[in-house]
Write a protein that holds these residues in place. Sequence first.
Motif, PDB file in Angstrom:
ATOM      1  N   GLY A   1      14.535  -5.653   4.401  1.00  0.00           N
ATOM      2  CA  GLY A   1      15.051  -6.926   4.798  1.00  0.00           C
ATOM      3  C   GLY A   1      14.345  -7.707   6.178  1.00  0.00           C
ATOM      4  O   GLY A   1      14.170  -8.773   6.335  1.00  0.00           O
ATOM      5  N   LYS A   2      13.626  -6.678   6.806  1.00  0.00           N
ATOM      6  CA  LYS A   2      12.898  -7.206   8.010  1.00  0.00           C
ATOM      7  C   LYS A   2      11.815  -8.122   7.645  1.00  0.00           C
ATOM      8  O   LYS A   2      11.595  -9.166   8.274  1.00  0.00           O
ATOM      9  CB  LYS A   2      12.259  -5.957   8.884  1.00  0.00           C
ATOM     10  CG  LYS A   2      11.449  -6.698  10.076  1.00  0.00           C
ATOM     11  CD  LYS A   2      10.753  -5.233  10.805  1.00  0.00           C
ATOM     12  CE  LYS A   2      11.751  -4.616  11.569  1.00  0.00           C
ATOM     13  NZ  LYS A   2      11.058  -3.595  12.409  1.00  0.00           N
ATOM     14  N   TYR A   3      11.266  -8.027   6.215  1.00  0.00           N
ATOM     15  CA  TYR A   3      10.189  -8.749   6.033  1.00  0.00           C
ATOM     16  C   TYR A   3      10.415  -9.966   4.784  1.00  0.00           C
ATOM     17  O   TYR A   3       9.661 -10.802   4.704  1.00  0.00           O
ATOM     18  CB  TYR A   3       9.062  -7.927   5.253  1.00  0.00           C
ATOM     19  CG  TYR A   3       8.506  -7.024   6.224  1.00  0.00           C
ATOM     20  CD1 TYR A   3       7.383  -7.207   7.241  1.00  0.00           C
ATOM     21  CD2 TYR A   3       9.027  -5.595   6.385  1.00  0.00           C
ATOM     22  CE1 TYR A   3       6.862  -6.484   8.261  1.00  0.00           C
ATOM     23  CE2 TYR A   3       8.436  -4.731   7.258  1.00  0.00           C
ATOM     24  CZ  TYR A   3       7.435  -4.942   8.187  1.00  0.00           C
ATOM     25  OH  TYR A   3       7.157  -4.140   9.164  1.00  0.00           O
ATOM     26  N   LYS A   4      11.639  -9.676   4.148  1.00  0.00           N
ATOM     27  CA  LYS A   4      11.993 -10.723   3.396  1.00  0.00           C
ATOM     28  C   LYS A   4      12.294 -11.972   4.021  1.00  0.00           C
ATOM     29  O   LYS A   4      12.137 -12.904   3.397  1.00  0.00           O
ATOM     30  CB  LYS A   4      13.355 -10.104   2.499  1.00  0.00           C
ATOM     31  CG  LYS A   4      13.890 -10.960   1.440  1.00  0.00           C
ATOM     32  CD  LYS A   4      15.123 -10.368   0.692  1.00  0.00           C
ATOM     33  CE  LYS A   4      15.572 -11.235  -0.428  1.00  0.00           C
ATOM     34  NZ  LYS A   4      16.494 -10.783  -1.327  1.00  0.00           N
ATOM     35  N   ARG A   5      13.015 -12.069   5.382  1.00  0.00           N
ATOM     36  CA  ARG A   5      13.605 -13.137   5.919  1.00  0.00           C
ATOM     37  C   ARG A   5      12.444 -13.763   6.896  1.00  0.00           C
ATOM     38  O   ARG A   5      12.732 -14.796   7.308  1.00  0.00           O
ATOM     39  CB  ARG A   5      14.870 -13.023   6.395  1.00  0.00           C
ATOM     40  CG  ARG A   5      15.922 -12.470   5.370  1.00  0.00           C
ATOM     41  CD  ARG A   5      17.405 -12.122   6.105  1.00  0.00           C
ATOM     42  NE  ARG A   5      18.247 -11.843   5.191  1.00  0.00           N
ATOM     43  CZ  ARG A   5      19.458 -11.740   5.558  1.00  0.00           C
ATOM     44  NH1 ARG A   5      19.935 -11.776   6.761  1.00  0.00           N
ATOM     45  NH2 ARG A   5      20.293 -11.370   4.793  1.00  0.00           N
TER      46      ARG A   5
END
Length: 853
Positions: A263-267
């Motif tokens: 999640g940290k890198y998806k957004r």
Amino acid sequence: MNSRSSNNPAPNLRRPALPERAISRRLSALSTRSNGAAAGTTQHELTEEIAEIKRYEDFTTIDWVQDAAQEQLRRRARRKQNAGVFESKGSLGWRRRLEDTYDAGQAWIVVTLVGAAIGLNAGFLNIITEWLSDIKLGYCTTAFYLNENFCCWGDEKGCPEWHRWSSFWLLNYLFYFVFSTIFALASASLVKAFAPYAAGSGISEIKCIIAGFVMKGFLGFWTLLIKSIGLPLAIASGLSVGKEGPSVHYAVCTGNVISKFFGKYKRNASKTREIMSACAAAGVAVAFGSPIGGVLFSLEEMSSYFPLKTMWRSYFCALVATAVLAAMNPFWTGQLVMFEVRYDRSWHFFEVIFFISIGIFGGLYGAFVMKWNLRAQAFRKRYLTEYAVLEATLLAAGTAMLCFPNMFLRIDMTESMEILFLECEAGRDYDGLCEAKNRWSMALSLAFATIMRTFLVIISYGCKVPAGIFVPSMAVGASFGRMVGILVQSLHEAFPQAKFFAACQPDVACITPGTYAFLGAAAALSGIMHITVSVVVIMFELTGALTYILPTMIVVGVTKAVSDRFGKGGIADRMIWYNGFPFLDNKEEHTFGVPVSQVMTSEVTSLPSAGLRLKDVEQLLAQSKYQGFPVVEDRSSKILIGYVGRTELRYAIDRSRKEGFISANAKCFFKPPPSTVVQTPSVAGPPVTFDAIEDASGQQEVDFSRFIDPTPLSVHPRLPLETVMELFKKMGPRVIVVEYRGRLAGLVTVKDCLKYQFKVEAQETSTHDASLDLGQEKLWGLINHAADWVADKVLSVSGGRIKLGGGREADSVRLGTGDPRDQLSPIVVSSRHDILDGTEDIDTGVELQARGA
């Protein structure tokens, strides 16, 4: 300059810049825009929802300032959440501690997984490439899947188990030709059918992506898959292309694909760019077996922002990748690359003059190849875009015909470098390379290989297969360096008592031609890429010889000095320039002497803070492609209030429609309206029936004030353009607002700055040669005549049963490459006003005009 924007970045911003209090203003603004919010809905939750749906448009730039502010807001919300837990329970529970640990360690988990995947992929690609390269020459009778090295393990001179396809030279020539053609056809067909972005090296595009340029699909799964399949086929076809540049591409693709599961890198785009920098280092590390060199390459060539934490992650990712590759041991020798070598001799001071000559060659080689390759690219883009598969196939066929007779061109380039790097002692020889009686013939053969390989690199780099230029350039330099070494060795043997060779010991070999090949490879690599420190470290890690660091530094330094005389930037930078990507190079310094007002977009589509109806806003979104709109008090005064992004505005409208009936005539407010009773997307109004719609429609109001950015980065119209360009480089905003005494004067983007830069460069160096276009037209005419002649001959020989192409009429039926980089319509700068007025922040498919060489 008015610091209305978030100026001091969060850890994920591209560069640290201005005071810390500026980011606090942005965060406080974000956290206080909650007027009219539903009960229990925080600004953080709204930001998370917008981030979930927000996707940057293709061929646009990322707003690093916004990404930094959102990341800081996410951290602040998490700290407040933890603080609430402490107040209620006194200490964090084990689940919350585990969540915090996982959130903090996501980066290391990602780089570990990515490094392991890159190492595995590199190992399998090495094995497949070696087998495909050897299958053109023969096969192993004991196991067909073994290449020559594994089949004849321990026997450097060959073994009975390895059979050539035939005892006749001409038949072997035919097999070599057929396999090369088939491999190139398969590689180009896969690229065209499934992943057009898999063509080429990818380094130029990745530099732009890491800097914030969006190219959707360029780092996707299909690109990774086709790049990994097509790369061994392209190399085995014999084309003068390498795997080192594509190694960086598939490594960054791997990082992009894996990081999207977190999640940290998806957004967060800026966080993803940190992983990409680490992946670029790992790609070079597995290509050269040089983890430290890979980190330095990412720092020197790839990344425009490289903080200390990114360096550590890059190092760790490169370490994991090389460790996995070493554990796989694809060559069964303990070496990470085939041309790894060890030298046990020192060098003599009198050899420096020959080292300098090699460095001069490297600089001249780089300048020559870049100039003519750009011309070849212009010809390819103008005439051959629709014949990508045919071009690659014919190039491989022609390369096979030219290279098979030469002993150094026939074999794979990495194997060729392995042979040229080796010392001649301990029984090491290759077809008489080390025999004194063959020196002049070997020198001539190496000279021919140097010239022919240079020509093939010029015409091959850029064709629509996975293609790098590192190893081909190193192979050119190695052949030239070995030739110089043989000539120096012959000179010493002819005049052994000369004072020039007084430092040589009588019973020890004085000249080692293999070291000259090694230095030639370093010179050619530095000349084509314009990199220095990383080349020295890579070559040191390849040899492990501390004694040759100084000669390597001398050669690379001379190469750099010569290269800079012919222009700044290596082949990757020249390709960025040629394709017109919006990339501001940190290594460039400009002195324009003009204010930003001469470059900005003066005619701006703005939104008044009140008075617009909802249907007017929707109509504006439907009819324009601007990525954002300045918000002003009213269109007459133009007093700047803020800036709203297209995604945020679209989200706000959709949210208002979901939460209740909103009339198309509802009034939109971009700052809190004066009335105390306001219907907003999150506050239910009185019941509205269909009969009362007409009466109630004029009374409805929608508050969008919490979705605007009240502190956009703004500058004065008289601020020098150079300073504005530094802001774009160091802070990375998508758009900068130009205001004068609080009133909106215009907007400026990276595209506007680059357009003006290109205009100035075109005026200063107006050297377009019309004869070049005429020459290209004549060449295309010759190619057409040759194709028609071949088609006619085949048609007559086959009795009309086989028809190739259909002659000139086939020009009307063109399939194209499917590569968006070829099919997009460029922005054509046709007048002075086009450049000075700019185009605001509009998505037109490609940022800048693609220019010819």
